[in-house]
Design a protein around this motif. Structure first.
Motif, PDB file in Angstrom:
ATOM      1  N   THR A   1       8.998   3.232   4.385  1.00  0.00           N
ATOM      2  CA  THR A   1       8.683   4.385   4.361  1.00  0.00           C
ATOM      3  C   THR A   1       7.081   4.569   4.455  1.00  0.00           C
ATOM      4  N   THR A   2       6.695   5.567   4.974  1.00  0.00           N
ATOM      5  CA  THR A   2       4.987   5.862   5.111  1.00  0.00           C
ATOM      6  C   THR A   2       4.513   7.054   4.154  1.00  0.00           C
ATOM      7  N   THR A   3       5.614   7.391   3.166  1.00  0.00           N
ATOM      8  CA  THR A   3       5.212   8.377   2.258  1.00  0.00           C
ATOM      9  C   THR A   3       5.766   8.159   1.062  1.00  0.00           C
ATOM     10  N   GLY A   4       5.433   6.865   0.497  1.00  0.00           N
ATOM     11  CA  GLY A   4       5.800   6.520  -0.983  1.00  0.00           C
ATOM     12  C   GLY A   4       5.260   7.285  -1.875  1.00  0.00           C
ATOM     13  N   PRO A   5       6.062   7.831  -2.974  1.00  0.00           N
ATOM     14  CA  PRO A   5       5.401   8.678  -3.931  1.00  0.00           C
ATOM     15  C   PRO A   5       4.753   7.958  -5.086  1.00  0.00           C
TER      16      PRO A   5
ATOM     17  N   TRP B   1       5.876   1.681 -10.251  1.00  0.00           N
ATOM     18  CA  TRP B   1       4.440   1.336  -9.738  1.00  0.00           C
ATOM     19  C   TRP B   1       3.516   1.523 -10.966  1.00  0.00           C
ATOM     20  N   GLU B   2       2.420   0.927 -10.932  1.00  0.00           N
ATOM     21  CA  GLU B   2       1.089   1.123 -11.414  1.00  0.00           C
ATOM     22  C   GLU B   2       0.446   2.200 -10.633  1.00  0.00           C
ATOM     23  N   ALA B   3      -0.688   2.778 -11.141  1.00  0.00           N
ATOM     24  CA  ALA B   3      -1.358   3.884 -10.293  1.00  0.00           C
ATOM     25  C   ALA B   3      -1.848   3.357  -9.057  1.00  0.00           C
ATOM     26  N   ALA B   4      -1.935   1.862  -8.613  1.00  0.00           N
ATOM     27  CA  ALA B   4      -2.317   1.486  -7.412  1.00  0.00           C
ATOM     28  C   ALA B   4      -1.060   1.253  -6.663  1.00  0.00           C
ATOM     29  N   TYR B   5      -0.178   2.175  -6.068  1.00  0.00           N
ATOM     30  CA  TYR B   5       0.928   2.132  -5.386  1.00  0.00           C
ATOM     31  C   TYR B   5       0.855   2.109  -4.047  1.00  0.00           C
ATOM     32  N   ALA B   6       1.883   2.157  -3.288  1.00  0.00           N
ATOM     33  CA  ALA B   6       1.996   1.889  -1.816  1.00  0.00           C
ATOM     34  C   ALA B   6       2.474   2.863  -1.318  1.00  0.00           C
ATOM     35  N   LYS B   7       1.938   3.634  -0.586  1.00  0.00           N
ATOM     36  CA  LYS B   7       2.420   4.880   0.403  1.00  0.00           C
ATOM     37  C   LYS B   7       3.241   4.087   1.327  1.00  0.00           C
ATOM     38  N   GLY B   8       2.807   3.323   2.104  1.00  0.00           N
ATOM     39  CA  GLY B   8       3.500   2.507   3.166  1.00  0.00           C
ATOM     40  C   GLY B   8       4.077   1.010   2.745  1.00  0.00           C
ATOM     41  N   PHE B   9       5.392   0.866   2.915  1.00  0.00           N
ATOM     42  CA  PHE B   9       6.026  -0.398   2.790  1.00  0.00           C
ATOM     43  C   PHE B   9       7.171  -0.498   3.301  1.00  0.00           C
ATOM     44  N   THR B  10       7.695  -1.736   3.456  1.00  0.00           N
ATOM     45  CA  THR B  10       9.169  -2.063   3.734  1.00  0.00           C
ATOM     46  C   THR B  10       9.808  -2.911   2.672  1.00  0.00           C
ATOM     47  N   ILE B  11      11.205  -2.927   2.560  1.00  0.00           N
ATOM     48  CA  ILE B  11      11.961  -3.689   1.685  1.00  0.00           C
ATOM     49  C   ILE B  11      12.611  -4.766   2.924  1.00  0.00           C
ATOM     50  N   GLN B  12      12.678  -6.086   2.647  1.00  0.00           N
ATOM     51  CA  GLN B  12      13.104  -7.031   3.524  1.00  0.00           C
ATOM     52  C   GLN B  12      14.113  -7.802   2.943  1.00  0.00           C
ATOM     53  N   PHE B  13      14.984  -8.255   3.720  1.00  0.00           N
ATOM     54  CA  PHE B  13      16.265  -9.350   2.994  1.00  0.00           C
ATOM     55  C   PHE B  13      15.952 -10.444   3.886  1.00  0.00           C
TER      56      PHE B  13
END
Length: 569
Positions: free
Chosen positions: A123-127, A98-110
């Motif tokens: 996740t809703t707590t991405g670091p 990630w760059e500084a503008a990262y996501a705290k909440g995201f999903t990985i989808q197939f």
């Protein structure tokens, strides 16, 4: 003059330098095993919901293998990015830089067709930072669906998004294997000893101290090969090697064994090393073990925080035992100050060390010698910030810590606090590694921020870890709000941390708001340096690089109230 008891720093220049170095290469967590993982996404077609600028920060720049280019979205909370692997593929892992503008909440989808997707991770707590996500499933299309931003004024951005196939990510059980390399004699091709690394001798990689490291010397230029070896004291059967790399890591290296420190046999080899923590399940027999690097990740040399060798035989020395992990909820009270007493009573100096002097981080106050703190007779300590000139500063406030009075390792630590509102106020409840008091500099001693609130936004609180590879503006942590979006300055709230050998869980009003898991931090940010004693700190800063300076609207005097501080084990 600042008291030697406490120096609080947020060195943004250092943090940016570290982040800049990290951005020069792609660090991905990989647990080494006999079966190798393969990147299947590089150079494949990528698309996205948007780009920040037309014709720039393209979706394809996240799969080009170049960590100097990145994808960036438009400024908006709902975004997506996806890659077409070209054929259905058994996916084992996703790595995101990630760059500084990262996501705290995201999903990985197939997806098999690019239109119907199934969820593989959420996740809703991405670091942020360098995330490594173990997944399982078959996909031709892999999409990241982004829903919550870390920086709400921006969108999302990552330098690289890598999809892996194959590999084994769980090391086998060690059985009777034990640590063989602790405090054993070590040699290296070269080692650094200067103002930047003093000293970074080879023994530092085997001292079981993750805040000290070995690094090759720059005296004759950082060159290949570079190596470090250890004498286990007797013939040993090696079953596992763990490397905790500094940003100067090996992209190509071998693990070698030898009976005589002359004739070497390779038991593991890679040309795709990617730094951070490598767990290598490789077997071999020898008295000597060596990491032999032949290609570096950058213009720098090689550096390891820890080089740990497990197996049987040898002549192992037992490292100091750690305290047992507490069972939570912990109930044995080992420290407390309830701040009960008559109005005007000063701080109990049998429990607290006063810390007068100027602050750091661009702060505007002078911390007085206890004149800005007293009990109110209602069970509270009142820490007052005033507009008055003392010690060459235009404001005074209060700072105190338990250094020299009380330190501890592991347990539940909590404080019930009411924070002030106003531009420039910066109340905090935090901990510093006790070895700071005996000369280890920040951030190598470790810092654990349990609560920080900015007076200009008393709806948001922050909890953060600071260590050599993640500190200042690049610390590992998160922001969060109270239940119902409450204004934290309107009433008392309880901040707590539950700390053991596996990590630190943060709580606000008994609701978990963040978890810094040791394994995750080691695999995504760097060495975990929090397995040793710490002491407690309370302070109310005025102004600073982060909250900004006070202004005409800032109310003086203002107060931070503390109902109690407690530690349980």
């Amino acid at each position: 003059m600042t008291s030697p008891i406490l120096v609080r720093r947020r060195p943004f220049a250092l943090a940016l330098a570290v982040l800049g170095l990290l951005a020069t290469y792609f660090v991905v967590t990989m647990t080494r095993a006999d079966a190798a993982e393969v990147v299947v996404s590089q150079g494949k077609p990528a698309t996205a919901s948007s780009t920040q600028i037309a014709g720039a920060y393209l979706a394809s720049e996240a799969v080009d293998g170049n960590t100097g280019t990145r994808w960036a979205s438009a400024y908006g909370a709902a975004q997506w990015w996806q890659v077409d692997l070209g054929t259905p593929t058994a996916v084992s892992r996703i790595a995101i830089n990630w760059e500084a503008a990262y996501a705290k909440g995201f999903t990985i989808q197939f997806s098999s067709d690019g239109s119907s997707f199934t969820q593989a991770y959420a996740t809703t707590t991405g670091p942020g930072g360098q995330q490594s996500i173990t997944v399982s499933g078959t996909a031709r299309y892999v999409r990241i669906n982004l829903t919550a931003r870390a920086l709400e004024a921006y969108g999302y951005s990552f330098w690289e998004f890598q999809v892996f196939a194959g590999g084994t990510t769980t090391p086998p059980t060690s059985g009777t294997a034990q640590l063989l390399s602790y405090n054993k004699p070590a040699l290296a091709s070269t080692w650094q000893n200067d103002v930047n690394c003093n000293p970074c001798s080879p023994d530092k990689a085997f001292d079981n101290d993750p805040a000290s490291r070995w690094a090759t010397s720059s005296t004759n230029g950082w060159v290949d090969p570079g190596w470090i070896s250890v004498d286990l004291g007797a013939t040993a059967q090696i079953s596992q090697v763990v490397l905790q790399w500094d940003p100067a890591y090996g992209t190509a290296y071998q693990i070698q064994v030898s009976p005589d420190n002359v004739n070497w046999t390779s038991i593991y080899s890679t040309t795709t090393g990617n730094g951070l923590k490598d767990v290598i399940n490789a077997t071999g027999t020898g008295r000597y073990v060596r990491m032999y690097g032949t290609a570096r990740s950058s213009a720098y040399g090689y550096s390891l925080w820890e080089f740990s060798i497990y197996g049987t035989g040898g002549a192992p020395a037992t490292p100091p035992a750690k305290p047992a992990d507490p069972t939570f909820p912990a109930t044995r009270l080992v420290f407390s100050d309830e701040f009960n007493g008559t109005s005007g009573t000063r701080v109990d100096q049998s429990k607290w060390t006063l810390d007068p002097g100027t602050g750091q981080n661009g702060e505007q106050q002078y911390y007085s010698n206890g004149d800005n703190a007293a009990l109110d007779g209602q069970g509270h300590l009142v820490m007052t910030a005033r507009k008055e000139t003392v010690g060459g500063r235009d404001y005074t406030s209060h700072r105190m810590n338990t250094g020299g009075k009380f330190t501890f390792q592991y347990g539940r630590v909590e404080a019930r606090v009411k924070v002030p509102k106003g531009q420039g106020f910066w109340p905090a409840f935090w901990m510093m590694g006790a070895d700071f008091l005996t000369g280890r500099p920040w951030p190598y001693n470790g810092e654990v921020d349990i609560m920080e609130v900015l007076g200009k936004d008393t709806f948001t609180s922050y909890s953060t870890l600071h260590a050599p590879m993640y500190n200042g503006g690049g610390g590992y942590g998160g922001s969060y709000k109270a239940a119902g979006g409450a204004d934290l300055s309107n009433d008392f709230h309880t901040w707590a941390a539950e700390w053991d050998s596996k990590g630190i869980k943060y709580f606000l009003d008994n609701t978990q708001v963040f978890y810094a898991e040791k394994e995750t931090v080691e695999n995504t940010r760097g060495a975990w340096i929090f397995d040793h004693p710490f002491y407690l700190i309370l302070n109310l800063a005025v102004g600073g690089d982060w909250p900004g300076a006070v202004d005409a609207t800032t109310p003086f005097p203002s107060q931070m109230l503390v109902d109690y501080v407690r530690v349980y084990q």
